[in-house]
Design an enzyme around this catalytic site. Structure first.
Site, PDB file in Angstrom:
ATOM      1  N   CYS A 185       1.606   0.701  -9.105  1.00  0.00           N
ATOM      2  CA  CYS A 185       2.686   1.243  -8.253  1.00  0.00           C
ATOM      3  C   CYS A 185       3.959   1.495  -9.046  1.00  0.00           C
ATOM      4  O   CYS A 185       4.722   2.379  -8.703  1.00  0.00           O
ATOM      5  CB  CYS A 185       2.956   0.293  -7.092  1.00  0.00           C
ATOM      6  SG  CYS A 185       3.406  -1.364  -7.626  1.00  0.00           S
ATOM      7  N   GLU A 226       5.584  -3.270   0.970  1.00  0.00           N
ATOM      8  CA  GLU A 226       5.658  -3.024  -0.483  1.00  0.00           C
ATOM      9  C   GLU A 226       4.917  -1.717  -0.721  1.00  0.00           C
ATOM     10  O   GLU A 226       3.679  -1.689  -0.733  1.00  0.00           O
ATOM     11  CB  GLU A 226       4.984  -4.178  -1.246  1.00  0.00           C
ATOM     12  CG  GLU A 226       5.704  -5.514  -1.124  1.00  0.00           C
ATOM     13  CD  GLU A 226       6.929  -5.620  -2.033  1.00  0.00           C
ATOM     14  OE1 GLU A 226       7.128  -4.742  -2.883  1.00  0.00           O
ATOM     15  OE2 GLU A 226       7.678  -6.593  -1.881  1.00  0.00           O
ATOM     16  N   GLY A 268       0.833  -1.201   0.000  1.00  0.00           N
ATOM     17  CA  GLY A 268       0.000   0.000   0.000  1.00  0.00           C
ATOM     18  C   GLY A 268       0.864   1.246   0.000  1.00  0.00           C
ATOM     19  O   GLY A 268       2.024   1.219  -0.432  1.00  0.00           O
ATOM     20  N   SER A 269       0.303   2.324   0.511  1.00  0.00           N
ATOM     21  CA  SER A 269       0.996   3.611   0.428  1.00  0.00           C
ATOM     22  C   SER A 269       2.053   3.755   1.527  1.00  0.00           C
ATOM     23  O   SER A 269       1.936   3.131   2.589  1.00  0.00           O
ATOM     24  CB  SER A 269      -0.029   4.744   0.577  1.00  0.00           C
ATOM     25  OG  SER A 269      -0.685   4.585   1.816  1.00  0.00           O
ATOM     26  N   VAL A 291       0.413   4.710   4.985  1.00  0.00           N
ATOM     27  CA  VAL A 291      -0.169   3.620   5.788  1.00  0.00           C
ATOM     28  C   VAL A 291       0.928   2.624   6.187  1.00  0.00           C
ATOM     29  O   VAL A 291       0.870   2.028   7.263  1.00  0.00           O
ATOM     30  CB  VAL A 291      -1.346   2.936   5.038  1.00  0.00           C
ATOM     31  CG1 VAL A 291      -1.934   1.810   5.866  1.00  0.00           C
ATOM     32  CG2 VAL A 291      -2.435   3.952   4.706  1.00  0.00           C
TER      33      VAL A 291
HETATM   34  P1  NAD Z   1      -3.492   2.296   1.110  1.00  0.00           P
HETATM   35  O1  NAD Z   1      -2.193   2.414   1.821  1.00  0.00           O
HETATM   36  O2  NAD Z   1      -4.475   3.390   1.256  1.00  0.00           O
HETATM   37  O3  NAD Z   1      -4.258   0.958   1.587  1.00  0.00           O
HETATM   38  C1  NAD Z   1      -3.637  -0.310   1.568  1.00  0.00           C
HETATM   39  C2  NAD Z   1      -4.322  -1.215   2.568  1.00  0.00           C
HETATM   40  O4  NAD Z   1      -4.169  -0.672   3.857  1.00  0.00           O
HETATM   41  C3  NAD Z   1      -5.822  -1.415   2.331  1.00  0.00           C
HETATM   42  O5  NAD Z   1      -6.144  -2.774   2.528  1.00  0.00           O
HETATM   43  C4  NAD Z   1      -6.467  -0.559   3.395  1.00  0.00           C
HETATM   44  O6  NAD Z   1      -7.668  -1.111   3.877  1.00  0.00           O
HETATM   45  C5  NAD Z   1      -5.425  -0.577   4.505  1.00  0.00           C
HETATM   46  N1  NAD Z   1      -5.429   0.660   5.292  1.00  0.00           N
HETATM   47  C6  NAD Z   1      -5.687   1.923   4.858  1.00  0.00           C
HETATM   48  N2  NAD Z   1      -5.585   2.804   5.876  1.00  0.00           N
HETATM   49  C7  NAD Z   1      -5.241   2.081   6.971  1.00  0.00           C
HETATM   50  C8  NAD Z   1      -4.978   2.415   8.331  1.00  0.00           C
HETATM   51  N3  NAD Z   1      -5.068   3.680   8.774  1.00  0.00           N
HETATM   52  N4  NAD Z   1      -4.651   1.417   9.184  1.00  0.00           N
HETATM   53  C9  NAD Z   1      -4.557   0.136   8.755  1.00  0.00           C
HETATM   54  N5  NAD Z   1      -4.808  -0.238   7.492  1.00  0.00           N
HETATM   55  C10 NAD Z   1      -5.142   0.716   6.599  1.00  0.00           C
HETATM   56  O7  NAD Z   1      -3.132   2.022  -0.411  1.00  0.00           O
HETATM   57  P2  NAD Z   1      -4.108   1.835  -1.648  1.00  0.00           P
HETATM   58  O8  NAD Z   1      -4.765   3.129  -1.974  1.00  0.00           O
HETATM   59  O9  NAD Z   1      -4.967   0.639  -1.446  1.00  0.00           O
HETATM   60  O10 NAD Z   1      -3.030   1.485  -2.780  1.00  0.00           O
HETATM   61  C11 NAD Z   1      -2.267   2.454  -3.411  1.00  0.00           C
HETATM   62  C12 NAD Z   1      -0.858   2.530  -2.853  1.00  0.00           C
HETATM   63  O11 NAD Z   1      -0.265   1.247  -2.819  1.00  0.00           O
HETATM   64  C13 NAD Z   1       0.051   3.365  -3.746  1.00  0.00           C
HETATM   65  O12 NAD Z   1       0.915   4.128  -2.956  1.00  0.00           O
HETATM   66  C14 NAD Z   1       0.830   2.320  -4.528  1.00  0.00           C
HETATM   67  O13 NAD Z   1       2.052   2.765  -5.035  1.00  0.00           O
HETATM   68  C15 NAD Z   1       0.984   1.263  -3.494  1.00  0.00           C
HETATM   69  N6  NAD Z   1       1.206  -0.041  -4.104  1.00  0.00           N
HETATM   70  C16 NAD Z   1       2.416  -0.625  -3.965  1.00  0.00           C
HETATM   71  C17 NAD Z   1       2.656  -1.857  -4.568  1.00  0.00           C
HETATM   72  C18 NAD Z   1       3.973  -2.555  -4.444  1.00  0.00           C
HETATM   73  O14 NAD Z   1       4.041  -3.729  -4.784  1.00  0.00           O
HETATM   74  N7  NAD Z   1       5.017  -1.900  -4.000  1.00  0.00           N
HETATM   75  C19 NAD Z   1       1.648  -2.464  -5.306  1.00  0.00           C
HETATM   76  C20 NAD Z   1       0.422  -1.830  -5.408  1.00  0.00           C
HETATM   77  C21 NAD Z   1       0.205  -0.615  -4.800  1.00  0.00           C
END
Ligand code: NAD
Length: 469
Positions: A249, A215, A193-194, A197
């Site tokens: 990503c 990741e 994720g981001s 987070v």
């Molecule tokens: P996000 O960080 O908003 O959410 C990811 C996960 O975390 C989700 O399942 C969400 O429910 C959970 N989450 C969100 N807020 C949270 C909190 N406060 N506490 C606990 N869990 C929480 O990311 P997104 O919008 O789902 O995805 C986009 C991001 O992910 C982008 O930054 C992208 O670059 C990154 N990404 C990275 C990869 C990689 O392999 N490196 C792959 C795909 C996406």
């Protein structure tokens, strides 16, 4: 499954109790599980996965097949064909000072793992890490994103059908569900994720000294050197940028193009967008949508911000809120304080910046966080080598983009702000294991000569050991 708050702990405890049974499974038993997962994804549920992803953000069927199903199946096949070797004791050399002993590394499962995944490639990024977790002999609780609920529901069905919940369970729900799960003392957390987070996850993990794989994302630069073959570069960049509607990503986040070829780049880019997505991309079946209103608003604000700051829009810049459509957008002349040059874009907008010297490119990239990916389009070896030598990034492609992800012999992941730890193949397996050192003593060795009580003779032996062995 929709578990309630107090059942997360029960679920966790059930997996904890079962972890040694799962951890002691043989190679054959793990392969059986992986094949069952493969069959469910590839055969039984392929149609439902395609439909769910279309409902979630109009993802084209071909993109589902290639970037969700194929990539997981490939991870499974790669893992099955190498797992026996990974599970073998890895014998290591013995130094002379330890004569009479032998040593090996045993990759043992970490235990109960949590996998939190994002919405942009929900099947791939939930089941991909699960493949590594199973291969390593762990139990796992999966928490996919709340933003792609249709896909999460199909994945929940698959998990329920293939696994007992005391070995793998999938928990659906909002962010609060992740927050509750993060309170539990998992042995490993694999989060995609981001970066924002990721920091929350790492803080929660620190409470239990849980190891993490993060990741993450960020801004991946794409450099176009004046030696680049523009037509070939454009084919890849337009595909890599608008695949999944820019919500990838490792998509090129922005382009650094040599001043002398800027106009050629812009013209070729515009032509290729029309060839791929027609004169009206809104009508194209190959062009998906922004996942939800929140992300749509975020992207529109970034466009508005660029317009207010007098950026040049060469393509796109328009949108339709009702269908969460943002036109393929190419923009230059951006001031450094624009959202587009600061935040990860994660949408179908490509900013261009120009440069005139190698130093300028390197300095610009190094003034930002370390990217997840850095792409170089050039046919000048010295330039490519300098950029690789003088910058840092999770991965780099030369004369292409995004496909490094699909080579499972390569580690995939970022560095610092773009991630901690790696996924895929052996590297993913490693994340979910502890490399346990085992040393066995067979005969009396020279070390015995150094046991107390110490005397002058032993001091001489110690000195010789330090010097020679
Ligand atoms: P996000 O960080 O908003 O959410 C990811 C996960 O975390 C989700 O399942 C969400 O429910 C959970 N989450 C969100 N807020 C949270 C909190 N406060 N506490 C606990 N869990 C929480 O990311 P997104 O919008 O789902 O995805 C986009 C991001 O992910 C982008 O930054 C992208 O670059 C990154 N990404 C990275 C990869 C990689 O392999 N490196 C792959 C795909 C996406």
């Amino acid at each position: 499954m929709n578990y309630s708050n107090n059942t997360y702990a029960a679920l966790f405890n059930a997996q904890k109790e079962h972890q040694f049974r799962v951890g002691n499974t043989t190679y054959k038993e793990r392969v059986k599980k992986l094949k069952a997962l493969q069959y469910a994804i590839e055969k039984t549920y392929r149609k439902e996965i395609r439909e769910a992803l279309y409902k979630d953000f109009r993802k084209p069927q071909i993109e589902v097949d290639l970037t969700e199903i194929y990539l997981v199946v490939k991870e499974i096949k790669h893992t099955i064909s190498h797992l026996k070797g990974w599970l073998n004791k890895q014998r290591v050399d013995t130094p002379l000072s330890l004569l009479g002993t032998s040593s090996y590394i045993k990759y043992e499962p970490k235990g109960v793992c949590l996998i939190i995944s994002p919405w942009n490639y929900p099947v791939n990024l939930t089941f991909g890490p699960l493949v590594s977790a199973i291969a390593a002999g762990n139990t796992a609780i999966l928490k996919p994103s709340e933003m792609t609920p249709n896909t999460s529901a199909v994945m929940a069905k698959i998990v329920k059908e293939v696994f007992n919940e005391n070995e793998v369970a999938l928990v659906e729900g909002e962010v609060e569900v992740s927050q509750e799960l993060l309170k539990l003392p998992f042995n490993h957390i694999f989060f995609t994720g981001s970066p924002a987070v990721g920091k929350i996850v790492m803080q929660a993990a620190a409470r239990h000294l849980t190891s993490v794989t993060l990741e993450l994302g960020g801004k991946s630069p794409t450099i176009i050197h004046e030696s680049a073959h523009i037509e070939a570069a454009i084919k890849n960049i337009v595909w890599g940028k608008f695949l999944n509607n820019g919500q990838t990503c490792i998509a090129p986040d922005y382009v650094l193009v040599h001043e002398s070829i800027k106009n050629e780049f812009i013209d070729a880019f515009k032509l290729k967008v029309t060839q791929y997505y027609s004169e009206n991309p809104q009508e194209s079946n190959s062009y998906s949508r922004v996942v939800n209103q929140k992300h749509f608003n975020r992207l529109v604000s970034a466009i508005e911000d660029a317009k207010e700051k007098h950026a040049n829009f060469h393509l796109g810049g328009d949108s339709d809120a009702a269908s969460k459509y943002i036109a393929p957008t190419l923009v230059s002349n951006l001031s450094e304080d624009t959202i587009l040059l600061n935040d990860e874009i994660f949408g179908p907008i490509l900013p261009i910046k120009t440069y005139t010297s190698t130093k300028e490119v390197v300095d610009y990239i190094n003034s930002k966080e370390k990217p997840l990916a850095l792409y170089i389009y050039a046919n000048n070896r010295a330039f490519v080598n300098t950029v690789i030598q003088e910058t840092r990034a999770g991965s780099t492609c030369i004369n292409t983009n995004a496909i490094q992800y699909s080579n499972h012999h390569l580690p995939f992941g970022g560095s610092n702000n773009s991630g901690i730890g790696k996924s895929h193949g052996f590297f993913g397996f490693q994340e979910f294991t502890n490399a346990r050192s085992v040393l066995k003593k067979h005969t009396i060795g020279p070390l015995h000569l150094l046991f107390p009580p110490y005397n002058n003779f032993k001091e001489k032996i110690a000195k010789a050991t330090v010097k020679w062995f």
